[in-house]
Design an enzyme around this catalytic site. Structure first.
Site, PDB file in Angstrom:
ATOM      1  N   ARG A   1      14.061 -14.768 -52.626  1.00 49.54           N
ATOM      2  CA  ARG A   1      13.873 -13.025 -52.201  1.00 49.54           C
ATOM      3  C   ARG A   1      13.814 -12.015 -53.184  1.00 49.54           C
ATOM      4  O   ARG A   1      13.262 -11.156 -52.927  1.00 49.54           O
ATOM      5  CB  ARG A   1      15.006 -12.894 -51.010  1.00 49.54           C
ATOM      6  CG  ARG A   1      14.780 -13.790 -49.717  1.00 49.54           C
ATOM      7  CD  ARG A   1      15.973 -13.643 -48.888  1.00 49.54           C
ATOM      8  NE  ARG A   1      17.036 -14.066 -49.566  1.00 49.54           N
ATOM      9  CZ  ARG A   1      18.449 -13.569 -49.130  1.00 49.54           C
ATOM     10  NH1 ARG A   1      18.288 -12.580 -48.208  1.00 49.54           N
ATOM     11  NH2 ARG A   1      19.403 -13.754 -49.901  1.00 49.54           N
TER      12      ARG A   1
ATOM     13  N   ASN B   1      16.411 -14.754 -45.404  1.00 53.26           N
ATOM     14  CA  ASN B   1      16.648 -16.216 -45.160  1.00 53.26           C
ATOM     15  C   ASN B   1      16.582 -16.329 -43.796  1.00 53.26           C
ATOM     16  O   ASN B   1      17.344 -15.600 -42.759  1.00 53.26           O
ATOM     17  CB  ASN B   1      18.190 -16.671 -45.814  1.00 53.26           C
ATOM     18  CG  ASN B   1      17.943 -16.863 -47.499  1.00 53.26           C
ATOM     19  OD1 ASN B   1      16.677 -16.824 -47.832  1.00 53.26           O
ATOM     20  ND2 ASN B   1      18.985 -16.704 -48.050  1.00 53.26           N
TER      21      ASN B   1
END
Length: 91
Positions: free
Chosen positions: A21, A39
């Protein structure tokens, strides 16, 4: 003129705990893409990204590989209508 649009991607494999990320955010900012990455409980990463079509193509190509320590098994993509986001966030 390049068309602006958004895409939603789901990335599975070894994609959590490998800076996926944060790396996506860094590249998105370089490409002037807005949106977010988060997530999911099932181990995947979900990415929602908006920007110019050519920049999104470059970003999607990267999402299919991910950062150095990631292993991407599957990366699905759905194109969506343009939505004006201000930044790219890690959720």
């Amino acid at each position: 003129m390049t068309k602006e649009l958004c895409m939603r991607c789901y990335i599975s494999g070894r994609v959590q705990g490998v800076w996926f990320r944060a790396s996506a955010k860094k590249l998105a900012e370089q490409l002037m893409i807005s949106g977010w990455a988060r997530n999911l409980a099932d181990g995947r990463v979900e990415v929602f990204a908006c920007g110019k079509e050519d920049k999104l193509e470059e970003f999607y190509t990267w999402l299919q590989k991910g950062p150095l320590n990631a292993r991407v098994d599957v990366c699905t993509r759905e194109n969506l209508p343009w939505k004006d986001y201000i930044s790219f966030d890690v959720l």
